[in-house]
Design a protein around this motif. Structure first.
Motif, mmCIF file in Angstrom:
data_model
loop_
_atom_site.group_PDB
_atom_site.id
_atom_site.type_symbol
_atom_site.label_atom_id
_atom_site.label_comp_id
_atom_site.label_asym_id
_atom_site.label_seq_id
_atom_site.Cartn_x
_atom_site.Cartn_y
_atom_site.Cartn_z
ATOM 1 N N THR A 42 0.845 -1.181 0.000
ATOM 2 C CA THR A 42 0.000 0.000 0.000
ATOM 3 C C THR A 42 0.888 1.241 0.000
ATOM 4 N N TYR A 77 -5.119 10.221 0.624
ATOM 5 C CA TYR A 77 -5.314 9.259 -0.467
ATOM 6 C C TYR A 77 -4.484 8.020 -0.171
ATOM 7 N N ASN A 78 -5.103 6.838 -0.316
ATOM 8 C CA ASN A 78 -4.401 5.559 -0.155
ATOM 9 C C ASN A 78 -4.518 4.754 -1.441
ATOM 10 N N TYR A 79 -3.453 4.026 -1.766
ATOM 11 C CA TYR A 79 -3.409 3.158 -2.941
ATOM 12 C C TYR A 79 -2.935 1.782 -2.492
ATOM 13 N N HIS A 92 -8.369 2.173 -4.400
ATOM 14 C CA HIS A 92 -8.146 3.612 -4.255
ATOM 15 C C HIS A 92 -9.038 4.108 -3.121
ATOM 16 N N ASN A 93 -8.465 4.880 -2.214
ATOM 17 C CA ASN A 93 -9.209 5.355 -1.050
ATOM 18 C C ASN A 93 -8.966 6.851 -0.886
ATOM 19 N N TYR A 94 -10.049 7.639 -0.863
ATOM 20 C CA TYR A 94 -9.953 9.086 -0.752
ATOM 21 C C TYR A 94 -10.628 9.540 0.543
ATOM 22 N N THR A 118 -14.061 4.625 -1.090
ATOM 23 C CA THR A 118 -13.180 3.544 -1.524
ATOM 24 C C THR A 118 -13.647 2.989 -2.862
ATOM 25 N N ASP A 121 -10.975 -1.750 -7.892
ATOM 26 C CA ASP A 121 -10.898 -1.955 -9.339
ATOM 27 C C ASP A 121 -10.441 -3.386 -9.608
ATOM 28 N N ASN A 131 -17.455 -0.083 -4.899
ATOM 29 C CA ASN A 131 -17.108 1.192 -4.276
ATOM 30 C C ASN A 131 -18.033 1.425 -3.093
#
Length: 293
Positions: A42, A77-79, A92-94, A118, A121, A131
């Motif tokens: 992550t 933001y997390n990836y 993807h998390n905003y 969230t 994908d 999502n």
């Protein structure tokens, strides 16, 4: 003029400014779970703007904003790249959050509100796109200038909606465990305390945090940090949930060091255990950095 302003900000950061109003932090975790995740990772970034200058001379540098009761707004933001055995996906998390400390005639009042979104994908036919949204509010008070008590309400419209700020501060394993604990109930009541105080007769300080969550299942977490001096801290944590579909307990350790009052680096380790799910024990190793100006 813009170049001069940027150069001044960088110079203050490197030489150790005693106050700041912006903070940018980044972190990344390597995840190793027996079956669920095969060497995944992550990454995340968070930016915070404080409505007033934060004085770094009041105690541990890591807790300067808390000790200043500094109201703020944040974006995160997390990836993540996750999955194994054909169930691969990218997450993807905003997140957006606001915290306010409001003086009163009795005690300072605390309030916060946050939102996270969230997106999962899916990268093959076995993993569907998903999502979800997450909302949370808290209210509380500071019984003393360095002791916070707060209660809150959280709504998770989709179980894949993670708290972006929980991921940044406590890691992805604990954030997933919290959301799994809420489960299909969607609504949760939370309570937490936080204390940071000096150890008399020394240059050291101690910090304690407790968290409770009541939803379809229940969870709690404990965390303590020893600030060896204003720059260096070492900490341990433990979390447990009554939900057995994911790792239901986790302990962790962390170390953080401020190279200057404006630049910090750190590392963390989490070991999560699943009592009732075979091959779901998980370990994570993380690194992080902060930059203040």
């Amino acid at each position: 003029m813009k170049k001069l302003g940027l150069a001044t900000a960088l110079l203050l950061a490197m030489t150790g400014a005693q106050a700041y109003q912006f903070e940018v932090q980044g972190q990344s975790e390597f995840i190793d779970a027996s079956d669920a995740n095969d060497k995944d990772f992550t990454g995340g970034i968070q930016g915070t703007y404080y409505l007033k200058d934060v004085d770094t001379s009041k105690g541990p540098l890591a807790e300067a904003a808390f000790l200043n009761q500094a109201s703020n707004v944040s974006l995160a933001y997390n990836y993540a790249e996750l999955g194994t055995d054909g169930t691969d996906f990218i997450a993807h998390n905003y997140g957006a959050k606001a915290e306010a400390y409001i003086p009163t005639k009795v005690v300072p009042v605390y309030a916060s509100a946050s939102y996270s979104h969230t997106i999962l994908d899916g990268k093959n036919n076995q993993t569907a796109d998903q999502n979800g949204d997450r909302y949370a509010v808290e209210v509380g008070a500071l019984a003393t200038p360095n002791f916070l008590v707060a209660v809150g309400y959280t709504s998770v419209a989709d179980q894949f909606a993670l708290d972006a700020f929980n991921v940044m501060s406590n890691g992805v394993v604990k954030a997933v465990g919290e959301t799994a604990t809420i489960n299909e109930d969607q609504d949760a009541i939370t309570a937490r305390t936080k204390y940071v105080g000096a150890i008399d007769g020394t240059n050291m300080a101690i910090g304690f945090e407790t968290n409770l969550l009541f939803a379809e299942y229940k969870a709690y977490s404990l965390k303590t940090d020893l600030f060896v001096n204003p720059k260096l801290s070492v900490g341990v944590s433990y979390a447990e949930s009554s939900f057995a579909g994911t790792p239901d307990s986790a302990w962790g350790a962390n170390v953080n060091y401020f190279i200057t009052p404006a630049v910090a680096v750190g590392a963390s380790y989490v070991n999560a255990n699943a009592k009732e799910v075979v091959n779901l024990d998980t370990q994570t190793v993380g690194v992080n950095a902060k930059f203040r100006f």
